[in-house]
Design a protein around this motif. Structure first.
Motif, PDB file in Angstrom:
ATOM      1  N   ASN A 100      -5.033 -16.431  17.699  1.00  0.00           N
ATOM      2  CA  ASN A 100      -3.959 -15.515  17.319  1.00  0.00           C
ATOM      3  C   ASN A 100      -3.395 -15.787  15.924  1.00  0.00           C
ATOM      4  O   ASN A 100      -2.767 -14.917  15.330  1.00  0.00           O
ATOM      5  CB  ASN A 100      -2.836 -15.613  18.364  1.00  0.00           C
ATOM      6  N   ALA A 101      -3.634 -16.981  15.382  1.00  0.00           N
ATOM      7  CA  ALA A 101      -3.043 -17.355  14.092  1.00  0.00           C
ATOM      8  C   ALA A 101      -3.461 -16.391  12.994  1.00  0.00           C
ATOM      9  O   ALA A 101      -4.623 -15.971  12.921  1.00  0.00           O
ATOM     10  CB  ALA A 101      -3.457 -18.775  13.720  1.00  0.00           C
ATOM     11  N   GLY A 102      -2.510 -16.046  12.120  1.00  0.00           N
ATOM     12  CA  GLY A 102      -2.844 -15.123  11.037  1.00  0.00           C
ATOM     13  C   GLY A 102      -1.821 -15.157   9.917  1.00  0.00           C
ATOM     14  O   GLY A 102      -0.692 -15.616  10.101  1.00  0.00           O
ATOM     15  N   ILE A 103      -2.245 -14.690   8.759  1.00  0.00           N
ATOM     16  CA  ILE A 103      -1.359 -14.546   7.606  1.00  0.00           C
ATOM     17  C   ILE A 103      -1.632 -13.198   6.951  1.00  0.00           C
ATOM     18  O   ILE A 103      -2.643 -12.550   7.228  1.00  0.00           O
ATOM     19  CB  ILE A 103      -1.550 -15.678   6.566  1.00  0.00           C
ATOM     20  N   LEU A 104      -0.736 -12.788   6.086  1.00  0.00           N
ATOM     21  CA  LEU A 104      -0.917 -11.561   5.310  1.00  0.00           C
ATOM     22  C   LEU A 104      -0.731 -11.857   3.827  1.00  0.00           C
ATOM     23  O   LEU A 104       0.192 -12.581   3.439  1.00  0.00           O
ATOM     24  CB  LEU A 104       0.113 -10.501   5.716  1.00  0.00           C
ATOM     25  N   ARG A 105      -1.605 -11.302   3.005  1.00  0.00           N
ATOM     26  CA  ARG A 105      -1.423 -11.306   1.551  1.00  0.00           C
ATOM     27  C   ARG A 105      -1.905  -9.953   1.036  1.00  0.00           C
ATOM     28  O   ARG A 105      -2.982  -9.826   0.455  1.00  0.00           O
ATOM     29  CB  ARG A 105      -2.180 -12.462   0.894  1.00  0.00           C
ATOM     30  N   ASP A 106      -1.118  -8.933   1.296  1.00  0.00           N
ATOM     31  CA  ASP A 106      -1.516  -7.556   1.015  1.00  0.00           C
ATOM     32  C   ASP A 106      -1.393  -7.217  -0.469  1.00  0.00           C
ATOM     33  O   ASP A 106      -0.375  -7.514  -1.107  1.00  0.00           O
ATOM     34  CB  ASP A 106      -0.639  -6.582   1.798  1.00  0.00           C
ATOM     35  N   LYS A 107      -2.443  -6.590  -0.978  1.00  0.00           N
ATOM     36  CA  LYS A 107      -2.459  -6.003  -2.322  1.00  0.00           C
ATOM     37  C   LYS A 107      -3.642  -5.054  -2.372  1.00  0.00           C
ATOM     38  O   LYS A 107      -4.590  -5.190  -1.605  1.00  0.00           O
ATOM     39  CB  LYS A 107      -2.639  -7.075  -3.416  1.00  0.00           C
ATOM     40  N   THR A 108      -3.604  -4.109  -3.309  1.00  0.00           N
ATOM     41  CA  THR A 108      -4.786  -3.280  -3.485  1.00  0.00           C
ATOM     42  C   THR A 108      -5.940  -4.157  -3.966  1.00  0.00           C
ATOM     43  O   THR A 108      -5.721  -5.202  -4.593  1.00  0.00           O
ATOM     44  CB  THR A 108      -4.539  -2.168  -4.511  1.00  0.00           C
ATOM     45  N   SER A 154      -6.568  -2.178  11.199  1.00  0.00           N
ATOM     46  CA  SER A 154      -6.946  -2.234   9.781  1.00  0.00           C
ATOM     47  C   SER A 154      -8.425  -2.559   9.619  1.00  0.00           C
ATOM     48  O   SER A 154      -9.082  -2.064   8.703  1.00  0.00           O
ATOM     49  CB  SER A 154      -6.103  -3.283   9.048  1.00  0.00           C
ATOM     50  N   GLY A 155      -8.945  -3.416  10.478  1.00  0.00           N
ATOM     51  CA  GLY A 155     -10.362  -3.730  10.444  1.00  0.00           C
ATOM     52  C   GLY A 155     -11.201  -2.659  11.099  1.00  0.00           C
ATOM     53  O   GLY A 155     -12.264  -2.273  10.592  1.00  0.00           O
ATOM     54  N   LEU A 156     -10.728  -2.149  12.233  1.00  0.00           N
ATOM     55  CA  LEU A 156     -11.499  -1.158  12.976  1.00  0.00           C
ATOM     56  C   LEU A 156     -11.580   0.181  12.252  1.00  0.00           C
ATOM     57  O   LEU A 156     -12.605   0.856  12.299  1.00  0.00           O
ATOM     58  CB  LEU A 156     -10.872  -0.947  14.361  1.00  0.00           C
ATOM     59  N   PHE A 157     -10.479   0.563  11.564  1.00  0.00           N
ATOM     60  CA  PHE A 157     -10.419   1.908  10.994  1.00  0.00           C
ATOM     61  C   PHE A 157     -10.008   1.951   9.526  1.00  0.00           C
ATOM     62  O   PHE A 157     -10.146   2.984   8.894  1.00  0.00           O
ATOM     63  CB  PHE A 157      -9.455   2.772  11.821  1.00  0.00           C
ATOM     64  N   GLY A 158      -9.477   0.850   8.988  1.00  0.00           N
ATOM     65  CA  GLY A 158      -9.101   0.811   7.578  1.00  0.00           C
ATOM     66  C   GLY A 158      -7.616   1.038   7.356  1.00  0.00           C
ATOM     67  O   GLY A 158      -6.966   1.766   8.106  1.00  0.00           O
ATOM     68  N   ASN A 159      -7.081   0.387   6.305  1.00  0.00           N
ATOM     69  CA  ASN A 159      -5.680   0.549   5.956  1.00  0.00           C
ATOM     70  C   ASN A 159      -5.494   0.193   4.485  1.00  0.00           C
ATOM     71  O   ASN A 159      -6.014  -0.824   4.021  1.00  0.00           O
ATOM     72  CB  ASN A 159      -4.791  -0.341   6.826  1.00  0.00           C
ATOM     73  N   GLN A 162      -5.205  -3.614   2.351  1.00  0.00           N
ATOM     74  CA  GLN A 162      -5.515  -4.748   3.231  1.00  0.00           C
ATOM     75  C   GLN A 162      -7.010  -5.036   3.279  1.00  0.00           C
ATOM     76  O   GLN A 162      -7.573  -5.263   4.339  1.00  0.00           O
ATOM     77  CB  GLN A 162      -4.989  -4.489   4.645  1.00  0.00           C
ATOM     78  N   SER A 163      -7.664  -5.047   2.137  1.00  0.00           N
ATOM     79  CA  SER A 163      -9.108  -5.287   2.127  1.00  0.00           C
ATOM     80  C   SER A 163      -9.449  -6.667   2.671  1.00  0.00           C
ATOM     81  O   SER A 163     -10.429  -6.826   3.408  1.00  0.00           O
ATOM     82  CB  SER A 163      -9.662  -5.130   0.709  1.00  0.00           C
ATOM     83  N   ASN A 164      -8.647  -7.677   2.329  1.00  0.00           N
ATOM     84  CA  ASN A 164      -8.907  -9.033   2.825  1.00  0.00           C
ATOM     85  C   ASN A 164      -8.694  -9.110   4.336  1.00  0.00           C
ATOM     86  O   ASN A 164      -9.539  -9.622   5.084  1.00  0.00           O
ATOM     87  CB  ASN A 164      -8.047 -10.058   2.081  1.00  0.00           C
ATOM     88  N   TYR A 165      -7.577  -8.590   4.777  1.00  0.00           N
ATOM     89  CA  TYR A 165      -7.208  -8.608   6.198  1.00  0.00           C
ATOM     90  C   TYR A 165      -8.192  -7.777   7.028  1.00  0.00           C
ATOM     91  O   TYR A 165      -8.682  -8.212   8.077  1.00  0.00           O
ATOM     92  CB  TYR A 165      -5.790  -8.068   6.319  1.00  0.00           C
ATOM     93  N   GLY A 166      -8.498  -6.571   6.551  1.00  0.00           N
ATOM     94  CA  GLY A 166      -9.419  -5.698   7.276  1.00  0.00           C
ATOM     95  C   GLY A 166     -10.813  -6.285   7.382  1.00  0.00           C
ATOM     96  O   GLY A 166     -11.463  -6.192   8.426  1.00  0.00           O
ATOM     97  N   GLU A 203       7.309  -6.764  10.307  1.00  0.00           N
ATOM     98  CA  GLU A 203       8.725  -6.403  10.245  1.00  0.00           C
ATOM     99  C   GLU A 203       9.080  -5.469   9.088  1.00  0.00           C
ATOM    100  O   GLU A 203      10.050  -4.714   9.177  1.00  0.00           O
ATOM    101  CB  GLU A 203       9.589  -7.672  10.181  1.00  0.00           C
ATOM    102  N   ASP A 204       8.316  -5.523   7.990  1.00  0.00           N
ATOM    103  CA  ASP A 204       8.612  -4.621   6.871  1.00  0.00           C
ATOM    104  C   ASP A 204       7.587  -3.495   6.739  1.00  0.00           C
ATOM    105  O   ASP A 204       7.521  -2.810   5.725  1.00  0.00           O
ATOM    106  CB  ASP A 204       8.706  -5.401   5.558  1.00  0.00           C
ATOM    107  N   ILE A 205       6.766  -3.314   7.792  1.00  0.00           N
ATOM    108  CA  ILE A 205       5.750  -2.252   7.785  1.00  0.00           C
ATOM    109  C   ILE A 205       6.228  -1.043   8.588  1.00  0.00           C
ATOM    110  O   ILE A 205       6.073   0.104   8.165  1.00  0.00           O
ATOM    111  CB  ILE A 205       4.413  -2.780   8.359  1.00  0.00           C
TER     112      ILE A 205
END
Length: 303
Positions: A100-108, A154-159, A162-166, A203-205
């Motif tokens: 379950n562990a995860g992080i986010l670093r969202d950018k184009t 995000s991985g199944l369908f894209g977002n 979030q290229s790294n996360y997806g 929380e901010d999404i």
């Protein structure tokens, strides 16, 4: 029939907060002994403290359950191996792993630093690989194991952004496909969950009204079903706000072209037929998909 985990030992990563915490509390409430793993980092993976994991352990013990805390960084295979050794020493076995562990670093993608891409891949993909590898032989020897990967829409369908996360989240679906085949003879069942929940990751999404509607406790029932004794294997379940659906990779029926007909132009002309989703089907493994393509080719040659 009530789903119970009496006599089972579960490791839940990222269990200090959010979904992992709720998964761990419910596993314990239903009889499991639980290893609460949490590196204690921020949402982007920086820093680290065992305080959050210890608080969950105290909650479980106060309710009469059994749990221990572990602060291993899932990116570090040696730390993960030590965590699994601790679980084995404390409880004697490992039956359930929830990655379950995860992080986010969202950018184009155009603005993303490779370090941020790699960091997200390391936690989500390699973290799950490390934990799964560390318990795999234990589960094989026991002839029992239940493993849950955490994917995302995000991985199944894209977002956007979030290229790294997806990429990491879709890779986990591929990992599940392989492991459920290799684990079958030893009753190791591997599934994937795609959660939607109000956590510090989201929380901010989502707007406040949505966050109130998608609490983590509405996802955990799917997680526990997917690691239960009678769980399926190779299932991907989306869960959020009390709604559940199943996703899978599908393929359309092959369209055959003779050798003298094959060209980019021919595919362009017939692409609507090739991509006719009314003919979709899923496969148990890649051999089935390859066989269908080859059968269509051989039938076309004989026509």
């Amino acid at each position: 029939m009530t789903i119970r985990f009496d006599g089972r030992v579960a490791i839940v990563t990222g269990a200090g907060n959010g979904l992992g915490r709720v998964h761990a509390l419910e596993l314990a409430r239903r009889g499991a002994k639980v290893v609460i793993n949490d590196f204690g980092g921020s949402r982007d993976g920086k820093g680290g403290s065992s305080e959050a994991a210890q608080k969950v352990v105290e909650e479980i013990r106060a309710a009469g359950g059994s749990a221990i805390a572990n602060g291993a960084n899932v990116c570090d295979f040696e730390q993960v191996q030590a965590m699994v050794a601790q679980a084995k020493a404390e409880f004697g076995r490992v039956d359930v792993l929830i990655n379950n562990a995860g992080i986010l670093r969202d950018k184009t993608f155009s603005k993303m630093e490779m370090a941020d891409f790699r960091a997200v891949m390391d936690v989500h993909l390699m973290g799950s690989v490390h934990c799964t590898k560390a318990v795999w032989e234990i589960m094989r020897e026991q002839n029992y194991g239940r493993i849950l990967m955490t994917t995302s829409s995000s991985g199944l369908f894209g977002n956007f952004g979030q290229s790294n996360y997806g990429a990491a989240k879709m890779a986990l679906v591929g990992l599940m496909h392989m492991l459920c085949i290799e684990g079958k003879k030893n009753d190791i069942r591997v599934n994937t969950i795609a959660p939607i929940a109000a956590t510090r990751m989201t929380e901010d999404i989502f707007p406040a009204a949505v966050l109130e509607a998608v609490t983590p406790d509405q996802v955990t029932p799917a997680a526990l079903f997917l690691v239960s004794e009678n769980a399926p294997t190779k299932a991907t379940v989306s869960a959020g706000g009390g709604s559940f659906s199943a996703a899978r990779i599908v393929d359309t029926a092959p369209v055959y072209f003779r050798r003298d007909q094959v060209s980019p132009e021919a595919l362009a002309e017939h692409f609507a037929q090739i991509a006719d989703w009314d003919t979709q089907r899923g496969y148990e493994d890649s051999n089935q998909q390859v066989q269908v393509l080859l059968q269509a080719a051989m039938a076309g040659l004989k026509a």
